[in-house]
Design a protein around this motif. Structure first.
Motif, PDB file in Angstrom:
ATOM      1  N   CYS A  31       0.815  -1.221   0.000  1.00 44.54           N
ATOM      2  CA  CYS A  31       0.000   0.000   0.000  1.00 44.54           C
ATOM      3  C   CYS A  31       0.842   1.261   0.000  1.00 44.54           C
ATOM      4  N   THR A  32       0.197   2.363  -0.338  1.00 46.52           N
ATOM      5  CA  THR A  32       0.861   3.671  -0.287  1.00 46.52           C
ATOM      6  C   THR A  32       0.563   4.300   1.077  1.00 46.52           C
ATOM      7  N   VAL A  33       1.185   5.453   1.316  1.00 47.55           N
ATOM      8  CA  VAL A  33       0.965   6.144   2.588  1.00 47.55           C
ATOM      9  C   VAL A  33      -0.463   6.669   2.705  1.00 47.55           C
ATOM     10  N   LYS A  34      -1.219   6.608   1.599  1.00 44.44           N
ATOM     11  CA  LYS A  34      -2.602   7.088   1.633  1.00 44.44           C
ATOM     12  C   LYS A  34      -3.551   6.051   2.242  1.00 44.44           C
ATOM     13  N   ASN A  81       4.665  -1.242   2.937  1.00 42.99           N
ATOM     14  CA  ASN A  81       4.412   0.158   2.577  1.00 42.99           C
ATOM     15  C   ASN A  81       5.314   0.570   1.423  1.00 42.99           C
ATOM     16  N   PHE A  82       4.714   1.228   0.436  1.00 45.56           N
ATOM     17  CA  PHE A  82       5.450   1.770  -0.718  1.00 45.56           C
ATOM     18  C   PHE A  82       5.941   3.159  -0.307  1.00 45.56           C
ATOM     19  N   ALA A  83       6.812   3.204   0.697  1.00 48.94           N
ATOM     20  CA  ALA A  83       7.297   4.460   1.279  1.00 48.94           C
ATOM     21  C   ALA A  83       8.306   4.104   2.357  1.00 48.94           C
ATOM     22  N   VAL A  84       9.176   5.055   2.664  1.00 51.27           N
ATOM     23  CA  VAL A  84      10.054   4.831   3.818  1.00 51.27           C
ATOM     24  C   VAL A  84       9.304   5.200   5.092  1.00 51.27           C
ATOM     25  N   GLY A  85       8.456   6.252   5.014  1.00 49.28           N
ATOM     26  CA  GLY A  85       7.657   6.658   6.172  1.00 49.28           C
ATOM     27  C   GLY A  85       6.525   5.663   6.377  1.00 49.28           C
ATOM     28  N   PHE A  86       6.128   5.495   7.639  1.00 48.58           N
ATOM     29  CA  PHE A  86       5.035   4.541   7.903  1.00 48.58           C
ATOM     30  C   PHE A  86       4.071   5.120   8.932  1.00 48.58           C
ATOM     31  N   ALA A 145       9.939  16.140   4.897  1.00 47.92           N
ATOM     32  CA  ALA A 145       9.675  14.929   5.699  1.00 47.92           C
ATOM     33  C   ALA A 145       8.164  14.670   5.779  1.00 47.92           C
ATOM     34  N   ARG A 146       7.517  15.259   6.764  1.00 48.17           N
ATOM     35  CA  ARG A 146       6.063  15.156   6.892  1.00 48.17           C
ATOM     36  C   ARG A 146       5.529  16.520   7.341  1.00 48.17           C
ATOM     37  N   GLY A 147       4.446  16.961   6.697  1.00 43.90           N
ATOM     38  CA  GLY A 147       3.895  18.283   6.989  1.00 43.90           C
ATOM     39  C   GLY A 147       3.538  18.465   8.447  1.00 43.90           C
ATOM     40  N   ALA A 168       4.510  19.354  -4.580  1.00 46.62           N
ATOM     41  CA  ALA A 168       3.385  18.458  -4.309  1.00 46.62           C
ATOM     42  C   ALA A 168       3.832  17.091  -3.787  1.00 46.62           C
ATOM     43  N   HIS A 169       4.553  17.063  -2.677  1.00 44.35           N
ATOM     44  CA  HIS A 169       5.074  15.817  -2.073  1.00 44.35           C
ATOM     45  C   HIS A 169       5.750  14.954  -3.158  1.00 44.35           C
ATOM     46  N   ILE A 170       6.802  15.550  -3.750  1.00 39.37           N
ATOM     47  CA  ILE A 170       7.472  14.886  -4.873  1.00 39.37           C
ATOM     48  C   ILE A 170       8.892  14.437  -4.524  1.00 39.37           C
ATOM     49  N   THR A 215      13.630   6.415  -8.907  1.00 41.68           N
ATOM     50  CA  THR A 215      13.443   6.184  -7.467  1.00 41.68           C
ATOM     51  C   THR A 215      12.139   5.454  -7.188  1.00 41.68           C
ATOM     52  N   ARG A 216      11.051   5.878  -7.853  1.00 39.15           N
ATOM     53  CA  ARG A 216       9.783   5.190  -7.622  1.00 39.15           C
ATOM     54  C   ARG A 216       9.867   3.729  -8.067  1.00 39.15           C
ATOM     55  N   ARG A 217      10.632   3.478  -9.118  1.00 40.00           N
ATOM     56  CA  ARG A 217      10.806   2.095  -9.577  1.00 40.00           C
ATOM     57  C   ARG A 217      11.533   1.283  -8.480  1.00 40.00           C
ATOM     58  N   ALA A 218      12.598   1.874  -7.934  1.00 36.07           N
ATOM     59  CA  ALA A 218      13.350   1.165  -6.885  1.00 36.07           C
ATOM     60  C   ALA A 218      12.468   0.948  -5.649  1.00 36.07           C
ATOM     61  N   MET A 219      11.605   1.913  -5.358  1.00 29.87           N
ATOM     62  CA  MET A 219      10.725   1.783  -4.185  1.00 29.87           C
ATOM     63  C   MET A 219       9.694   0.669  -4.375  1.00 29.87           C
ATOM     64  N   ILE A 220       9.060   0.638  -5.549  1.00 31.78           N
ATOM     65  CA  ILE A 220       8.013  -0.373  -5.746  1.00 31.78           C
ATOM     66  C   ILE A 220       8.650  -1.758  -5.854  1.00 31.78           C
TER      67      ILE A 220
HETATM   68  C1  8YV Z   1       5.632   8.630  -0.703  1.00 34.16           C
HETATM   69  C2  8YV Z   1       7.091   9.225   1.160  1.00 34.16           C
HETATM   70  O1  8YV Z   1       5.589   7.426  -0.105  1.00 34.16           O
HETATM   71  O2  8YV Z   1       8.609   7.428   1.289  1.00 34.16           O
HETATM   72  C3  8YV Z   1       7.904   8.232   1.896  1.00 34.16           C
HETATM   73  O3  8YV Z   1       7.853   8.237   3.131  1.00 34.16           O
HETATM   74  O4  8YV Z   1       6.497  10.060   1.736  1.00 34.16           O
HETATM   75  C4  8YV Z   1       6.956   9.235  -0.337  1.00 34.16           C
HETATM   76  O5  8YV Z   1       8.034   8.702  -0.950  1.00 34.16           O
HETATM   77  C5  8YV Z   1       5.410   8.472  -2.159  1.00 34.16           C
HETATM   78  O6  8YV Z   1       4.551   9.448  -2.492  1.00 34.16           O
HETATM   79  C6  8YV Z   1       4.904   7.122  -2.608  1.00 34.16           C
HETATM   80  O7  8YV Z   1       3.567   6.937  -2.189  1.00 34.16           O
END
Ligand code: 8YV
Length: 330
Positions: free
Chosen positions: A53-56, A75-80, A234-236, A282-284, A291-296
């Motif tokens: 899943c994503t952070v959403k 999680n498809f993110a480093v933050g959880f 980081a996070r708003g 926009a949270h990019i 990078t997104r490829r490496a993350m997924i």
């Molecule tokens: C988002 C992020 O996850 O990795 C994190 O913690 O906040 C971002 O990389 C990204 O938008 C993928 O959903």
């Protein structure tokens, strides 16, 4: 033949990784941002073993209770911060994330935001396009060279920011709960208050937790130099946004570069939108093709590994791994 585990996918998965998932799992797609409980019929809830899943996707006690067979959340993110870790730990649900692979991209964006704010680049672009250049010169901006960059949080991303900033001849200081041996020779450890008062640019690199929520507020802005810039990639919600808006309006600090906000997408009615001394993105931070490829890739492999009894590479709560694995084998 044993039944394949059933997993929910709320993140965008490219075809080759989809094949990898399909080889060992039955996949159920849920649109990004939609709760699996809204998207799936209740009759399916009990069969879900895992999730990419994503952070959403909010993974809270209610979701975990509704999915009693769930063993792994990848999680498809480093933050959880979208995952209630207490609830996950209590239910022995393994949580995986994507550390390491996005450090460079987030650090690059941090440096980019710093340059944009200090050198007024966004306004400069509009100045040329509008034809205002024909009427006079663009106002002078501010150097970052020779200035002090203060990193609130010195982890993987902070270290890459520090290394890059040193190439810009910046003096780098940082504050963490404790000094980081890996930061030796890269940045100087200072107290939290000294970080805010000594820095020309303060950059936030801490995760969002109950402890850090709104932890950068009026008191911290009051400690900062009037000429200072705040960066947040980081996070708003780590920043008290109302206090930040007030500090930017009354000149307590000079500017801000924000990739993350308390509410995302940022409502167009936010006062931040009207502020000339703020650069918004926009949270990019991680939003590059590579990078997104490496993350997924990492997120999918974390899930497939854990579903097939192999220890995944990146676990947030490694203590849940043997238990999640036992449950799988049972
Ligand atoms: C988002 C992020 O996850 O990795 C994190 O913690 O906040 C971002 O990389 C990204 O938008 C993928 O959903």
């Amino acid at each position: 033949m044993t039944k394949k585990p059933c997993i929910i996918v709320t993140a965008p998965v490219p075809p080759d990784l989809r094949q990898l998932l399909d080889a060992s799992c039955e996949t159920v797609d849920v649109p990004t941002g939609k709760s699996p409980l809204e998207a799936l019929p209740q009759s399916q809830w009990g069969a879900i073993d895992g999730m990419v899943c994503t952070v959403k996707t909010r993974v809270d006690a209610a979701l975990l209770d509704a999915l009693p067979a769930l063993k792994v959340v990848s999680n498809f993110a480093v933050g959880f911060d979208n995952v209630d870790m207490d609830a996950a730990n209590a239910r022995k649900v393994l949580v995986c994330n994507t550390p390491g692979v996005l450090d460079g991209a987030v650090a690059d964006l941090t440096i980019g935001l710093m340059l944009c704010v200090a050198r007024n680049l966004v306004a400069g672009d509009a100045f040329v396009r509008s034809g205002d250049w024909t009427k006079g010169a663009f106002p002078l901006a501010t150097d970052i060279r020779g200035k002090t960059l203060g990193l609130l949080g010195m982890g993987r991303i902070g270290r890459v920011v520090a290394r890059t900033a040193r190439a810009f001849d910046m003096d780098v200081i940082y504050h963490n709960r404790k000094p980081d041996p890996e930061a030796e020779g890269l940045a100087r450890y200072v107290s939290r208050d000294a970080l805010f008062s000594e820095s020309d640019v303060v950059s936030v690199h801490i995760p969002l937790t109950a402890e850090t929520r709104q932890s950068v507020g009026a008191r911290e802005f009051g400690l900062m130099k009037k000429s200072a810039i705040l960066l947040n990639t980081a996070r708003g919600a780590v920043v008290d946004e109302e206090a930040l808006i007030a500090a930017l309006k009354d000149g307590t600090i000079a500017g801000a570069g924000l990739d993350v906000m308390t509410t995302e997408p940022l409502p167009p009615t936010s006062p931040l939108v009207q502020m000339p001394n703020v650069v918004l993105q926009a949270h990019i931070g991680s939003a590059t093709v590579e990078t997104r490829r490496a993350m997924i890739d990492l997120a999918v492999r974390n899930l497939v590994d854990s579903m097939t009894g192999k220890q995944p590479k990146a676990m947030v709560n490694a203590q849940a791994w043997p238990l999640a694995r036992q449950a799988k084998a049972a």
